[in-house]
Write an enzyme that holds these catalytic residues in place. Structure first.
Site, PDB file in Angstrom:
ATOM      1  N   SER A 144      48.691  24.851  20.137  1.00 19.23           N
ATOM      2  CA  SER A 144      49.939  24.877  21.023  1.00 19.23           C
ATOM      3  C   SER A 144      51.242  25.014  20.250  1.00 19.23           C
ATOM      4  O   SER A 144      51.231  26.223  19.602  1.00 19.23           O
ATOM      5  CB  SER A 144      49.979  23.300  21.463  1.00 19.23           C
ATOM      6  OG  SER A 144      50.968  22.983  22.413  1.00 19.23           O
ATOM      7  N   ASP A 189      46.990  27.784  31.974  1.00 19.05           N
ATOM      8  CA  ASP A 189      47.697  26.844  31.083  1.00 19.05           C
ATOM      9  C   ASP A 189      48.955  26.537  31.491  1.00 19.05           C
ATOM     10  O   ASP A 189      49.654  27.327  31.446  1.00 19.05           O
ATOM     11  CB  ASP A 189      47.481  26.991  29.555  1.00 19.05           C
ATOM     12  CG  ASP A 189      47.816  26.068  28.547  1.00 19.05           C
ATOM     13  OD1 ASP A 189      48.563  25.104  28.974  1.00 19.05           O
ATOM     14  OD2 ASP A 189      47.647  26.487  27.233  1.00 19.05           O
ATOM     15  N   HIS A 225      44.493  22.980  28.105  1.00 18.02           N
ATOM     16  CA  HIS A 225      45.355  23.355  27.176  1.00 18.02           C
ATOM     17  C   HIS A 225      44.586  22.989  25.856  1.00 18.02           C
ATOM     18  O   HIS A 225      44.218  21.847  25.278  1.00 18.02           O
ATOM     19  CB  HIS A 225      46.739  22.303  27.217  1.00 18.02           C
ATOM     20  CG  HIS A 225      47.778  22.604  25.945  1.00 18.02           C
ATOM     21  ND1 HIS A 225      48.063  23.669  25.764  1.00 18.02           N
ATOM     22  CD2 HIS A 225      48.084  21.884  25.027  1.00 18.02           C
ATOM     23  CE1 HIS A 225      48.935  23.863  24.973  1.00 18.02           C
ATOM     24  NE2 HIS A 225      48.891  22.587  24.394  1.00 18.02           N
TER      25      HIS A 225
END
Length: 545
Positions: A231, A454, A483
């Site tokens: 991320s 995502d 994710h």
């Protein structure tokens, strides 16, 4: 942060002029480059004195902890220093497939879980899981708390006792008075950050996170870095690859933030809001396919009506006095990140509409004992994103862009806007985002992982990073939206990660994996008779963002 028609709709409103305090003229920073080299040399000489972790009674004995000193300001490496908390589990050298032979140790694998504001100190414990044992055999697993997080010079912007406010509303069409209230709260939070952190606030940003990573590399005794960023970790990992390409050994970018300088961070957040709408539709369609279990409707539209009915009921009478529409929305937003939450969230919504609020309360409650950690995480999130780039400082820009987007993506748009609104009133100078990238031959081959649907880091971010990093390989999980993919339920993805980290082998420029198996619905228990009004007040209730 947030994309999707939705994306074309968002694209038409992402043309706002961004303003803010003067950005730094040289994002790469000649003085900062020299300061990083000085700090890295010192860290290499000092190393890390690993010993028992502060909360060792709760941790396996294989994990050890220490600290690494870094400059608060890399332009002044002899000035104020801060300490980053670091953890490590040494490579086991044991082949989990048996045979008794020793596995060759390949050095340290450093991981960042994202955020900004997430604490990676417990990452080494992941080596206990079956999916990670081959990697844990070859690598020392290293986690750390980035600057501002946890024990690493922690940031705070308000009294944690005031942080969890519930119940809260979540209007899809906020009134003028509600907007004024949220503006006032955003200004107060930004003011609190400045008052509590002082001049140090300006030094919490992604470029310094990348520099800290190089000092950590040196402290670990690694000539070249092996890194996995998830991320947000992909963004400052990409900054690292741009600033220190000769220091890279292998890098895995898992669920990628769009690194374009014009997207950091205001436009990325609008794009994310649009993408959450699509993932919310995926979740509702899954619930509808299991109407025999949840009874929320046989179409996604019927499920949406149930959600709105629950939200209206919570607005009139918060569950347990603590769970309102805002807490319901945030509990379901978590399911947009991780589909393994779908059965639990669907069960809670179904139970609530059938008269049993307890599952919703259990899933949505905000616990006071977690407030300090949550407030710290939010403080770092905002410090990094607000410092990283210019933001619009005129509320009318935010109002126009989010109102337009909310017409096609109402689920998360305004919640996302309120989360980031302190950046409109941020008191610290803004950085100018670095244009990340590597030409052919500048960087060793890298691996990019992305799920096609995502929402937290929309797929176009992975495509953009893939184009910017010559020699990178992109592995896409098709028709899936979880994710964070590494070590997850997709054996195909995990195979590519192991091949790369253990052998340096990539699948070619692009590869695809079929989606992992959808979660199975769980049958809820027999519904109890709805509580009478005088009994309902005795039921404990909760909240979430």
């Amino acid at each position: 942060m947030r994309a999707a028609l939705l994306y074309s709709a968002a694209g038409s409103l992402l043309l706002s002029t961004l303003a803010g305090a003067p950005a730094t003229a040289d994002p790469a920073g000649a003085a900062e480059r020299r300061g990083t080299a000085v700090a890295a040399a010192r860290a290499k000489a000092a190393g890390v004195d690993f010993g028992p972790c502060p909360d060792a009674q709760d941790l396996p004995g294989s994990m050890r902890c220490g600290t690494v000193r870094v400059p608060l300001d890399y332009a002044r490496p002899d000035g104020e220093q801060i300490e980053l908390s670091v953890s490590r589990a040494l490579a086991t050298r044991k082949d989990p497939r048996g045979g008794g032979h020793k596995v060759l140790r390949q050095g340290a694998l450093v991981h960042n879980p994202g955020g900004p504001g997430a604490d990676g100190l417990y990452f080494p414990l992941i080596g206990l899981l079956p999916e990670w044992k081959r990697i844990a055999a070859a690598y020392d697993l290293v986690g750390y708390a980035p600057r501002g997080v946890g024990r690493s010079a922690p940031l705070s912007c308000e009294d944690p006792k005031q942080f969890f406010k519930g119940p809260s509303q979540a209007p899809a069409r906020p009134s003028a008075s509600y907007k004024r209230e949220r503006i006032a709260r955003a200004k107060a939070y930004a003011r609190g950050c400045a008052e509590r952190a002082g001049d140090a606030l300006r030094h919490y940003h992604s470029l310094n996170n990348a520099r800290d990573l190089d000092v950590l590399r040196a402290a670990l005794g690694e000539e070249r870095l092996t890194f996995m960023g998830s991320s947000y970790g992909t963004y400052f990992g990409a900054l690292y690859a741009t600033l220190f390409p000769a220091h890279v050994r292998r890098m895995v970018f898992d669920s990628v933030v769009h690194p374009g300088p014009g997207r950091i961070w205001y436009r990325n957040n609008l794009a994310q809001s649009a993408a959450f709408e699509r993932r919310w539709a995926d979740f509702r369609a899954w619930i509808a396919r299991h109407d025999d279990v949840y009874g929320l409707g046989a179409t996604a539209r019927e499920v949406l009506r149930g959600y709105r009915r629950a939200s209206a009921r919570l607005a009139a009478e918060p569950a347990g006095g603590k769970v309102g529409p805002g807490q319901l929305q945030r509990a379901l937003l978590q399911a947009a990140y991780y589909d393994d939450l779908w059965p639990h969230r669907a069960h809670a919504l179904s139970a609530y509409l059938a008269g049993d609020p307890k599952p919703l309360i259990e899933q949505a409650e905000q616990h006071p004992e977690a407030a300090a950690e949550a407030e710290n995480s939010r403080a770092v999130y905002l410090a990094v994103e607000c410092n990283d780039a210019p933001w619009p400082t005129d509320w009318t820009v935010w109002d126009r862009d989010n109102a337009r987007l909310a017409r096609v993506a109402p689920f998360a748009t305004w919640d996302n806007a309120w989360t980031n609104l302190p950046c409109a009133y941020w008191p610290a100078p803004r950085q100018r985002p670095l244009d990340v990238g590597a030409a052919p031959g500048e960087l060793p081959p890298t691996l990019i992982l992305a799920a096609e649907r995502d929402a937290a880091t929309p797929y176009d971010g992975a495509l953009a990073l893939h184009d910017r990093l010559a020699g990178s390989a992109l592995v896409t999980e098709r028709d899936a939206g979880a994710h964070g993919l590494a070590g997850g339920p997709n054996a195909c993805v995990n195979g590519h990660v192991e091949a790369y980290l253990l052998e340096g082998r990539l699948p070619g420029r692009r590869a695809e994996c079929a989606p992992h198996t959808e979660p199975k619905p769980t049958a809820p228990p027999t519904w109890p008779t709805p509580a009478a009004p005088d009994e309902a007040g005795a039921v404990a209730h909760r909240s979430v963002r």
